[in-house]
Design a protein around this motif. Structure first.
Motif, PDB file in Angstrom:
ATOM      1  N   THR A 120       0.637  -1.144  -0.189  1.00 42.04           N
ATOM      2  CA  THR A 120       0.235   0.324   0.179  1.00 42.04           C
ATOM      3  C   THR A 120       1.019   0.910   0.002  1.00 42.04           C
ATOM      4  O   THR A 120       2.232   0.848  -0.070  1.00 42.04           O
ATOM      5  N   THR A 145      -6.372  -7.586  -3.744  1.00 41.79           N
ATOM      6  CA  THR A 145      -7.272  -7.664  -3.255  1.00 41.79           C
ATOM      7  C   THR A 145      -7.751  -7.417  -1.819  1.00 41.79           C
ATOM      8  O   THR A 145      -6.010  -8.276  -1.325  1.00 41.79           O
ATOM      9  N   SER A 167      -8.506   3.163  -1.484  1.00 41.08           N
ATOM     10  CA  SER A 167      -9.103   2.994  -2.577  1.00 41.08           C
ATOM     11  C   SER A 167      -9.441   3.836  -3.971  1.00 41.08           C
ATOM     12  O   SER A 167     -10.489   4.805  -3.761  1.00 41.08           O
ATOM     13  N   PRO A 168      -8.982   3.286  -4.771  1.00 38.54           N
ATOM     14  CA  PRO A 168      -8.247   2.864  -5.427  1.00 38.54           C
ATOM     15  C   PRO A 168      -6.252   2.173  -4.495  1.00 38.54           C
ATOM     16  O   PRO A 168      -6.057   3.629  -4.100  1.00 38.54           O
ATOM     17  N   ASN A 169      -6.427   1.238  -4.819  1.00 40.83           N
ATOM     18  CA  ASN A 169      -4.945   1.193  -3.430  1.00 40.83           C
ATOM     19  C   ASN A 169      -4.101   1.844  -4.953  1.00 40.83           C
ATOM     20  O   ASN A 169      -4.297   1.793  -5.563  1.00 40.83           O
ATOM     21  N   THR A 174      -5.338  -1.140  -7.300  1.00 43.11           N
ATOM     22  CA  THR A 174      -6.547  -2.047  -6.475  1.00 43.11           C
ATOM     23  C   THR A 174      -8.315  -1.418  -5.532  1.00 43.11           C
ATOM     24  O   THR A 174      -7.729  -0.058  -4.942  1.00 43.11           O
ATOM     25  N   ALA A 175      -9.334  -1.506  -6.635  1.00 42.60           N
ATOM     26  CA  ALA A 175     -10.597  -0.528  -5.735  1.00 42.60           C
ATOM     27  C   ALA A 175     -11.020  -1.529  -4.624  1.00 42.60           C
ATOM     28  O   ALA A 175     -10.665  -2.859  -4.674  1.00 42.60           O
ATOM     29  N   LEU A 176     -11.463  -0.917  -3.649  1.00 42.28           N
ATOM     30  CA  LEU A 176     -11.575  -1.821  -2.618  1.00 42.28           C
ATOM     31  C   LEU A 176     -12.992  -2.040  -2.593  1.00 42.28           C
ATOM     32  O   LEU A 176     -14.052  -1.174  -2.912  1.00 42.28           O
ATOM     33  N   VAL A 196     -11.130   5.982   4.485  1.00 41.60           N
ATOM     34  CA  VAL A 196     -10.741   5.408   3.412  1.00 41.60           C
ATOM     35  C   VAL A 196      -9.989   6.466   2.522  1.00 41.60           C
ATOM     36  O   VAL A 196     -10.655   7.312   1.910  1.00 41.60           O
ATOM     37  N   GLU A 198      -8.938   7.833  -0.331  1.00 45.85           N
ATOM     38  CA  GLU A 198      -9.733   7.808  -2.390  1.00 45.85           C
ATOM     39  C   GLU A 198      -9.063   8.980  -3.293  1.00 45.85           C
ATOM     40  O   GLU A 198      -9.593   9.681  -3.926  1.00 45.85           O
ATOM     41  N   ARG A 204     -11.855   5.861 -10.655  1.00 46.92           N
ATOM     42  CA  ARG A 204     -12.681   4.279 -10.609  1.00 46.92           C
ATOM     43  C   ARG A 204     -13.639   3.894 -11.601  1.00 46.92           C
ATOM     44  O   ARG A 204     -14.119   4.574 -12.099  1.00 46.92           O
ATOM     45  N   THR A 208     -17.915   1.063  -9.687  1.00 49.42           N
ATOM     46  CA  THR A 208     -17.966   1.089  -8.238  1.00 49.42           C
ATOM     47  C   THR A 208     -17.958   1.729  -7.354  1.00 49.42           C
ATOM     48  O   THR A 208     -17.165   3.492  -7.938  1.00 49.42           O
TER      49      THR A 208
END
Length: 373
Positions: A120, A145, A167-169, A174-176, A196, A198, A204, A208
């Protein structure tokens, strides 16, 4: 004692930052390659000129006008039928980095734990370090994920004060999963916050949702954003969050006096007046991202699914050699994330064509690319 008398745990640590090199194609810091229009620049310049006339006075330390503008913008992402976000639920600072640091100043600290899930964003442990918070990193699944069962188990065991989840990471894109937000908020309870991040939320893929849709459901949920990416404001340094008003009030205790300059507030407000224009390139960048993912996979490489404006690709037996070979071709990417992987920011069609051409040179070079790490 060695001079200067630096904190012992900081000795020998290099400062965070991507390489800043003079290259034809810089695709390593996830900037928006499309700058503001002449009309937007003119409005920003006029706003700065107006602010400059009053620079002998301190700015609005509560940045109320800016918070109102950001609340209006964020309300575009709330769930249908949900009340719009209000200014009291919004807080801004000098980049989402300062927002995160303020969150940990207020809710982390000695005797408190911060949890995230690797790989991350590499600044998360630094925020924890700088606030004397204990940092615990769980692991993501092989496809990057979040393993929700493992994540909940770790949260229940560690009882963290703050959980940081992009999210996305970053760096994987990668989206949560939406169900992860509710499950983690419930696992954390009133003992802590789920943040979170963003920063890349506007990129995204369709379908999503934003974590903003759950903001009224969970009072321990914080959603952070930035104007650096989709808003083409990397040079502005303006990050912000949406949360329960009590969380915003708590941050006011630790923020530095007048932390947002009058010029920063003026530029951000002027940019918000051009929201549709500045976000106009997002669809094109999404399409370019999806094309890049498909092309890299056609070359036999692994590519993480991405909801951001970058792609993580690999794997390479010697990723630094691949990075250097690309640099030799005039393309700068980021050597970040798990060993064997590289990250490329999505640029203009011409920039991405240059990246593909450079990658073909790399892939044709024996012993440099193509090996599993």
């Amino acid at each position: 004692m060695t001079f200067p008398p630096l904190r012992e745990e900081l000795r020998g640590i290099a400062p965070y930052g991507a390489p800043q090199l003079d290259v034809p194609y810089a695709l390593n810091t996830n900037e928006n390659p499309y700058g503001p229009s002449a009309a937007c620049v003119a409005d920003i310049a006029a706003a700065v000129a107006e602010a400059a006339a009053g620079l002998n006075r301190y700015p609005d330390r509560e940045h109320l006008a800016l918070r109102e503008g950001l609340a209006t913008y964020l309300s575009r992402d709330v769930a249908p039928g949900q009340a719009p976000i209000e200014a009291a639920q919004v807080w801004a600072a000098n980049g989402s980095n300062e927002v995160m640091l303020q969150l940990l100043q207020a809710f982390g600290g000695p005797g408190r734990t911060v949890v995230s899930f690797a790989p991350t964003y590499s600044m998360y442990p630094e925020y924890a370090r700088d606030t004397h918070s204990r940092f615990v990193a769980g692991r993501r699944a092989d496809d990057f994920t979040l393993d929700l069962d493992a994540a909940v188990t770790l949260v229940e065991a560690e009882r963290p004060s703050v959980v940081l989840l992009p999210s996305p990471n970053n760096p994987t894109g990668t989206a949560l999963a939406p169900e992860a937000i509710g499950a983690l908020c419930e696992a954390i309870g009133d003992d802590g916050l789920l943040v979170v991040d963003e920063a890349y939320g506007e990129f995204r893929r369709a379908g999503t949702p934003s974590a903003l849709e759950l903001l009224l459901t969970y009072r321990n949920l914080v959603v952070t954003r930035t104007m650096s990416k989709a808003f083409a404001g990397a040079g502005l340094r303006l990050g912000y969050l949406a949360a329960d008003p009590a969380i915003c009030d708590a941050i006011r205790v630790v923020r530095l006096p007048y932390h947002l300059s009058a010029v920063t507030q003026a530029v951000a407000l002027a940019a918000l007046a051009h929201t549709d224009e500045l976000l106009g390139a997002v669809d094109a960048l999404r399409a370019e991202r999806d094309a890049c993912v498909a092309w890299l996979r056609e070359q036999g490489l692994h590519v993480a699914d991405s909801d951001a404006n970058f792609c993580l690709f690999g794997t390479f037996a010697d990723r630094h050699a691949v990075w250097q070979r690309l640099l030799d071709e005039g393309v700068l990417v980021r050597e970040v994330g798990p060993e064997g992987w590289l990250r490329v920011s999505i640029g203009t069609p011409a920039e991405m064509a240059a990246f593909r051409a450079a990658m073909m040179v790399v892939l044709e070079h024996p012993g440099v690319a193509g090996g599993e790490s």
